[in-house]
Design a protein around this motif. Structure first.
Motif, short mmCIF file in Angstrom:
data_model
loop_
_atom_site.label_atom_id
_atom_site.label_comp_id
_atom_site.label_asym_id
_atom_site.label_seq_id
_atom_site.Cartn_x
_atom_site.Cartn_y
_atom_site.Cartn_z
N ARG A 371 0.94 -1.14 -0.03
CA ARG A 371 -0.01 0.05 -0.09
C ARG A 371 0.83 1.16 0.11
N PHE A 372 0.51 2.34 -0.65
CA PHE A 372 1.46 3.52 -0.92
C PHE A 372 0.56 4.62 -0.42
N GLU A 373 1.37 5.50 0.47
CA GLU A 373 0.69 6.86 0.84
C GLU A 373 0.53 7.66 -0.46
N GLU A 374 -0.08 8.64 -0.33
CA GLU A 374 -0.50 9.49 -1.63
C GLU A 374 0.77 9.89 -2.11
N GLN A 375 1.77 10.59 -1.30
CA GLN A 375 3.01 11.04 -1.71
C GLN A 375 3.76 10.10 -2.38
N ALA A 376 3.52 8.97 -1.87
CA ALA A 376 4.45 7.96 -2.81
C ALA A 376 3.87 7.59 -3.93
N LEU A 377 2.66 7.47 -4.10
CA LEU A 377 2.11 7.47 -5.56
C LEU A 377 2.50 8.37 -6.40
N GLU A 378 2.46 9.55 -5.93
CA GLU A 378 2.90 10.80 -6.84
C GLU A 378 4.19 10.59 -7.17
N ALA A 379 5.24 9.98 -6.26
CA ALA A 379 6.58 10.22 -6.56
C ALA A 379 6.72 9.02 -7.85
N ILE A 380 5.98 7.67 -7.61
CA ILE A 380 6.19 6.82 -8.67
C ILE A 380 5.73 6.97 -10.04
N SER A 381 4.64 7.91 -10.02
CA SER A 381 4.13 8.25 -11.13
C SER A 381 4.99 9.42 -12.01
N SER A 382 5.25 10.35 -11.00
CA SER A 382 6.29 11.27 -11.59
C SER A 382 7.55 10.74 -12.18
N PHE A 383 8.27 9.99 -11.33
CA PHE A 383 9.44 9.28 -11.74
C PHE A 383 9.36 8.62 -12.90
N CYS A 384 8.46 8.13 -13.37
CA CYS A 384 8.26 7.15 -14.41
C CYS A 384 7.46 7.84 -15.49
N SER A 385 7.28 9.12 -15.32
CA SER A 385 6.57 10.02 -16.43
C SER A 385 5.13 9.56 -16.91
N ASP A 386 4.59 8.69 -15.87
CA ASP A 386 3.27 8.12 -16.16
C ASP A 386 3.22 7.18 -17.14
N MET A 387 4.27 6.77 -17.52
CA MET A 387 4.34 5.57 -18.53
C MET A 387 4.07 4.03 -17.90
N PRO A 388 2.76 3.67 -18.43
CA PRO A 388 2.37 2.38 -17.50
C PRO A 388 3.42 1.38 -17.43
N PHE A 389 4.42 1.01 -18.68
CA PHE A 389 5.14 -0.11 -18.66
C PHE A 389 6.41 0.11 -17.70
#
Length: 649
Positions: A371-389
């Motif tokens: 489970r991810f806190e909201e800021q962790a979700l933001e960090a992953i999405s941003s780091f990966c440029s929202d690219m699903p793969f």
């Protein structure tokens, strides 16, 4: 109903009582197979562990060789339960020695977290032993690890409505395109569109996979002829879908075009031609030079056939998928008017919306107790440029570093960010680099503007910025969209330093500088290789000691005991391999000294070991230190001393 199946069902009920309340039981048939099915509600503790709010499906069979039909049956039962059952989780009790791996893999491909429970004797564990087994099987699977295109609803995030709308437009006789950076999900969308067309529309669909050698090896006339023959085969068979069958013989281009128009005129239903990996039949493909001229020839005749069908009030649709839209947007190629200009629209499959990216991480992570806190979700999405793969690969790396025994666990931004940076250095940047290099190969005009982003001083032209935004390289403000992209651009820039930009003086000095850089790189490479070997050596010897000693101290506990209390607290949540990866050089040395009785036979002289380890720790390539030849020699000797002893193990 077999006696063995009845007995296994009774044993499952007895074993699961205490952890679950069985609310429904039945014996069911599916595809010539016999199963027992149960609806079970877990205790509050088990619901918390599994992240389950609804009842869980338990399926059982006695087959010694599990088949994929079990997963199909699970999916049907869940779909027919009208929301009563958890949609992404089930338990399968079975008697196939190799079934655990197969069932997990098939479940993952269908968006299911399958908890397999294997029994060779028909007897199942009870109470805490069963809870540990369920937790282990649930948390050790990697739901982020999906290979190949995704089409299943449970794995298809953020694109469902897009694919459905695309299918509707194709049914109506539209020309659509799906351009995007490598691994953005184009083929997944294409496959989903094809599935929508098969299930919900009356249309004839021909799929042309341009990356096939036998397809891009054709010329324009050959591909038109192959499409014509495949359409005629569909007409004769009455089928609605086929992949193009490449024909090695072809008439002239004019005759191939005439036959293509004639074939289209024979269909009353909408004819849909779906092209995937279109870059292989464009001038960008240097290994198929015939498409330098053939590109215009092919699309000129496809356009003519499309207009002829429209005049005849017949529907013909085109779907073009690939990386580069470049050749569909230039006015001419080698001075010849481009027939594809304004015929194929510039439509892109961009990265996921941020909300969809977070939902994907949250939903898939729950299947592994992450489970991810909201800021962790933001960090992953941003780091990966929202690219699903890229998100899946990064989260798969995170998944592998978290101990199963402490799950479910909520990960904070600080821990996630640290793991993301490590993933970027180890794998992520290289992954993004491949995507960028491929983009620049098929769309070279984007290379220089992309690399200029690293300076953050130049303003991109609006047209270039819009294109790079569609590819996910920059955000809406024209800035680099994420850390993986930035790391990859840096790697590309380092490999592409122009020689002609160097002054005469620097060119003359360059051989010495080049030799110096190679020397530092050699030291760095040897040290990194040796350090990996030392990490492996340490954890293996600690494990062996843990197995042979009677004091019950685990390898992880032995390792952590050599570290300061603050550092122990930071690393305690991770498994042994992940802790080893996070250890600094001096911490590795401290662990060896703490457990010198294990390593004395390898290194012999403790004072010599510490002296050479100290020399290696003084990294000459990590700071601007004036390095003498004697320093280089000293580092070489220290590395050789350690390498020589480690290599003998």
């Amino acid at each position: 109903m077999s006696y063995e199946l009845q007995r296994l069902a009774a044993e499952t009920t007895a074993a699961f009582t205490g952890l679950f309340t069985i609310t429904l039981e039945a014996i069911r048939q599916f595809e010539n197979g016999e199963y027992f099915t149960m609806y079970a509600r877990g205790t509050k503790r088990l619901q918390s562990i599994l992240g389950a709010e609804r009842e869980i499906l338990i399926l059982g069979n006695i087959y010694a060789d599990q088949q994929a039909r079990s997963i199909r049956f699970v999916r049907r039962l869940i779909n027919d339960a009208d929301g009563r059952l958890e949609t992404t989780l089930c338990v399968i009790v079975h008697q196939d020695p190799r079934g655990n791996t197969k069932l997990k893999r098939w479940g993952r491909e269908n968006g299911l977290a399958v908890i397999p429970v294997y029994t060779a004797t028909g007897v199942l564990p009870r109470n805490q032993e069963l809870e540990r087994l369920l937790s282990y099987e649930f948390f050790t699977q990697d739901p982020f690890d999906v290979t190949g295109p995704v089409a299943n609803d449970a794995q298809f995030f953020g694109r469902r409505a897009e694919a459905q709308e695309l299918a509707r437009k194709l049914q109506s006789g539209h020309i659509r395109a799906c351009f995007g950076i490598r691994k953005i999900g184009k083929t997944s969308v294409l496959h989903r569109v094809l599935a929508e067309l098969k299930e919900n529309y009356d249309a004839v669909v021909l799929f042309i996979d341009c990356q096939r050698d036998d397809v891009f090896g054709l010329n324009a006339a050959g591909l038109l002829h192959s499409i014509t023959l495949s359409l005629l085969e569909l007409k004769a068979s009455g089928q609605a879908y086929a992949e193009v069958n490449a024909s090695t013989s072809a008439p002239s281009l004019a005759e191939a075009a005439r036959q293509f128009q004639s074939a289209l005129s024979q269909f009353d239903l909408t004819v849909i031609l779906a092209f995937d990996e279109i870059d292989y039949i464009t001038p960008s493909n240097g290994s198929a030079e015939q498409w330098r001229i053939g590109f215009i020839e092919f699309w000129r005749n496809v356009r003519a056939a499309y207009h002829a069908a429209a005049r005849d009030e017949r529907r013909v649709s085109l779907l073009v998928s690939g990386v580069s839209s470049r050749w569909f947007s230039v006015e001419s190629i080698d001075g010849i008017e481009n027939a594809a200009l304004a015929f194929i629209p510039e439509e892109y499959l961009s990265p996921l919306p941020r909300g969809a990216a977070k939902a994907m991480i949250k939903n898939i992570g729950a299947m592994a107790g992450l489970r991810f806190e909201e800021q962790a979700l933001e960090a992953i999405s941003s780091f990966c440029s929202d690219m699903p793969f890229w998100i899946r690969k990064a989260c798969s790396s995170i998944h592998g570093k978290i101990e199963t025994a402490i799950r479910p666990i909520t990960l904070q931004e600080a821990a996630v960010s640290e793991m993301l940076e490590a993933y970027g250095r180890d794998e992520g940047a290289a992954l993004a680099k491949v995507a960028l290099q491929h983009l620049f190969r098929v769309y070279p005009e984007l290379r220089a503007p992309s690399l200029s982003l690293l300076s953050e001083r130049e303003e991109l032209p609006s047209g270039i910025k819009r294109t790079l935004n569609r590819y996910g390289v920059v955000d809406n403000a024209g800035k680099v969209s994420g850390s993986m992209i930035r790391m990859a651009l840096t790697m590309v820039a380092e490999e592409a330093t122009p020689q002609d930009a160097i002054s005469v003086e620097r060119v003359e000095a360059r051989p010495l500088m080049h030799e110096w850089a190679e020397e530092l790189a050699g030291i760095s490479y040897r040290r990194n290789t040796m350090e990996r070997a030392l990490r492996s050596l340490v954890i293996n010897f600690l494990r062996m000691s843990s197995l042979t000693n009677k004091d019950g101290v685990s390898a992880k506990a032995s390792l952590l005991s050599a570290l300061p209390s603050k550092r122990r607290a930071e690393l305690d949540a991770y498994n042994l391999e992940t802790i080893a990866d996070k250890l600094f050089w001096l911490e590795l040395i401290a662990i060896i000294n703490k457990n010198w009785q294990l390593f004395e036979r390898i290194f012999g002289d403790k004072a010599a070991f510490n002296e050479n380890a100290s020399i290696v720790n003084d990294r000459p390539d990590a700071h601007a230190k004036h390095l003498e030849p004697s320093d280089v020699a000293m580092h070489r000797r220290a590395l050789h001393w350690l390498d020589d002893r480690i290599s003998k193990v």
